[in-house]
Design a protein around this motif. Structure first.
Motif, PDB file in Angstrom:
ATOM      1  N   TYR A 119       0.552  -1.249  -0.532  1.00  0.00           N
ATOM      2  CA  TYR A 119      -0.309  -0.034   0.037  1.00  0.00           C
ATOM      3  C   TYR A 119       1.250   1.225   0.276  1.00  0.00           C
ATOM      4  O   TYR A 119       0.645   1.819  -0.991  1.00  0.00           O
ATOM      5  CB  TYR A 119      -1.035  -0.253   1.363  1.00  0.00           C
ATOM      6  N   ARG A 120       2.172   1.707   1.054  1.00  0.00           N
ATOM      7  CA  ARG A 120       3.190   2.607   1.485  1.00  0.00           C
ATOM      8  C   ARG A 120       3.540   2.860  -0.300  1.00  0.00           C
ATOM      9  O   ARG A 120       3.964   3.853  -0.413  1.00  0.00           O
ATOM     10  CB  ARG A 120       3.713   2.214   1.641  1.00  0.00           C
ATOM     11  N   ARG A 121       4.255   1.875  -1.123  1.00  0.00           N
ATOM     12  CA  ARG A 121       4.364   1.351  -2.322  1.00  0.00           C
ATOM     13  C   ARG A 121       3.141   1.886  -3.329  1.00  0.00           C
ATOM     14  O   ARG A 121       4.010   2.930  -4.361  1.00  0.00           O
ATOM     15  CB  ARG A 121       5.242   0.348  -3.333  1.00  0.00           C
ATOM     16  N   ARG A 122       2.426   1.654  -3.171  1.00  0.00           N
ATOM     17  CA  ARG A 122       1.627   2.091  -4.635  1.00  0.00           C
ATOM     18  C   ARG A 122       0.767   3.136  -5.024  1.00  0.00           C
ATOM     19  O   ARG A 122       0.282   4.088  -5.116  1.00  0.00           O
ATOM     20  CB  ARG A 122      -0.181   1.141  -4.577  1.00  0.00           C
ATOM     21  N   ARG A 123       0.440   3.849  -2.745  1.00  0.00           N
ATOM     22  CA  ARG A 123      -0.474   4.900  -3.767  1.00  0.00           C
ATOM     23  C   ARG A 123       0.656   6.406  -2.555  1.00  0.00           C
ATOM     24  O   ARG A 123      -0.349   6.925  -2.376  1.00  0.00           O
ATOM     25  CB  ARG A 123      -1.259   4.407  -1.684  1.00  0.00           C
ATOM     26  N   MET A 124       1.832   5.611  -1.779  1.00  0.00           N
ATOM     27  CA  MET A 124       3.118   6.809  -1.895  1.00  0.00           C
ATOM     28  C   MET A 124       2.635   7.678  -0.811  1.00  0.00           C
ATOM     29  O   MET A 124       2.365   8.556   0.062  1.00  0.00           O
ATOM     30  CB  MET A 124       2.720   7.553  -2.807  1.00  0.00           C
ATOM     31  N   ARG A 125       2.141   6.574   0.681  1.00  0.00           N
ATOM     32  CA  ARG A 125       1.897   7.451   1.964  1.00  0.00           C
ATOM     33  C   ARG A 125       1.742   5.976   2.522  1.00  0.00           C
ATOM     34  O   ARG A 125       1.235   4.704   2.150  1.00  0.00           O
ATOM     35  CB  ARG A 125       0.190   7.866   1.966  1.00  0.00           C
ATOM     36  N   PRO A 126       2.109   6.585   4.067  1.00  0.00           N
ATOM     37  CA  PRO A 126       1.940   4.785   4.762  1.00  0.00           C
ATOM     38  C   PRO A 126       0.803   4.976   5.220  1.00  0.00           C
ATOM     39  O   PRO A 126      -0.137   5.192   5.247  1.00  0.00           O
ATOM     40  CB  PRO A 126       2.314   5.879   6.427  1.00  0.00           C
ATOM     41  N   TRP A 127       0.505   3.429   5.424  1.00  0.00           N
ATOM     42  CA  TRP A 127      -0.578   2.851   5.912  1.00  0.00           C
ATOM     43  C   TRP A 127      -0.980   3.198   7.738  1.00  0.00           C
ATOM     44  O   TRP A 127       0.174   3.427   8.598  1.00  0.00           O
ATOM     45  CB  TRP A 127      -0.593   1.474   6.651  1.00  0.00           C
TER      46      TRP A 127
END
Length: 283
Positions: free
Chosen positions: A44-52
């Motif tokens: 998720y962090r790589r795809r959305r460019m924000r941390p879970w």
């Protein structure tokens, strides 16, 4: 997680101080589920460019840990031990499901899945049968009704003799508890979820029914559950676990419901638009 619960009762007879063979596989499954979630947060962090959100990861790990605790030798159930039966049911049916729900696993899935999967999940969430199943009233009926059937019919006595029945009941507790918590306080997208007032009314009603069942068990500890060979004093202790443990779980649920309401109100008050629903991402 449900497979883990079912396998765990292949040899649930007497309490032991070591991990029995029938518990090794479900514990391994629980660890695998926990690690899979952590890996998904990295994706998720790589795809959305924000941390879970770390709090959601902590909630998932806590839920998995509570399932493991329910299956551990510390809570291993002897057929004549009503209080340990009740402790397992509280962990699997109330506390672990709430923690797992607060981890928002569907939102995480929608954040890392390919478009086709997101569209499929969105269609499921919008399906009418799902709306009926996930309505708080339906979920409360399955959650509390399952406990009524267990403790007021010969089903409980059967679970003390049959590992398969014991495991099936615990699978039901985990699924029904998850559905109940998700319908009331889940942060995952849920089209047509009733408003906060409706959910709080259902929670209060379900809490009242749960407390009434606990009082009934306590008042008739010499006769309930039907066919079970428990000392009355042991059933009284189990009823107290149900009453006070249920209160704790219901207060936590109420806090989660009101916390979600407060966050939505705060977003509107600051003029910030709410984050887009992940379901729409696949359209």
């Amino acid at each position: 997680m449900t497979a883990a619960v079912a396998v765990a009762h292949a040899g649930h007879g007497a309490a032991t101080t070591a991990w029995p063979p029938g518990v090794v596989v479900p514990v391994a499954l629980a660890v695998t589920v926990a690690l899979t979630y952590v890996a998904a947060t990295a994706a998720y962090r790589r795809r959305r460019m924000r941390p879970w959100r770390p709090a959601r990861t902590a909630a998932w790990l806590t839920g998995c840990a509570l399932v493991v605790a329910a299956l551990s030798p510390a809570t291993a159930v002897a057929p004549d031990d009503a209080s340990r039966h009740m402790l397992q049911h509280l962990l699997l049916g109330m506390l672990a499901p709430l923690a797992l729900v607060l981890a928002a696993p569907v939102t995480l899935l929608l954040g890392v899945a390919p478009p086709g999967t997101r569209r499929a999940v969105g269609r499921v969430l919008r399906a009418r049968p799902v709306h009926v199943l996930t309505h708080p009233v339906t979920a409360a009926f399955l959650h509390v009704g399952g406990m009524v059937v267990l403790y007021l019919t010969p089903l409980y006595a059967l679970t003390t003799r049959s590992p398969l029945a014991h495991g099936a009941v615990h699978v039901h507790f985990l699924l029904a508890g998850y559905l109940f918590a998700w319908s009331l306080a889940g942060p995952d997208p849920a089209p047509r979820r009733p408003g906060t007032a409706t959910r709080l009314v259902v929670l209060v009603a379900a809490g009242g029914a749960h407390a009434a069942l606990a009082k009934l068990l306590y008042a008739h500890a010499d006769r309930l559950p039907p066919g079970a060979e428990h000392a009355a004093a042991d059933v009284e202790v189990a009823a107290q676990w149900m009453y006070y443990g249920g209160d704790v779980a219901e207060v936590l649920l109420a806090v989660a419901v009101l916390g979600g309401w407060y966050r939505r109100r705060a977003r509107r008050g600051t003029g910030r638009a709410p984050a887009p629903r992940p379901v729409a991402a696949g359209r």
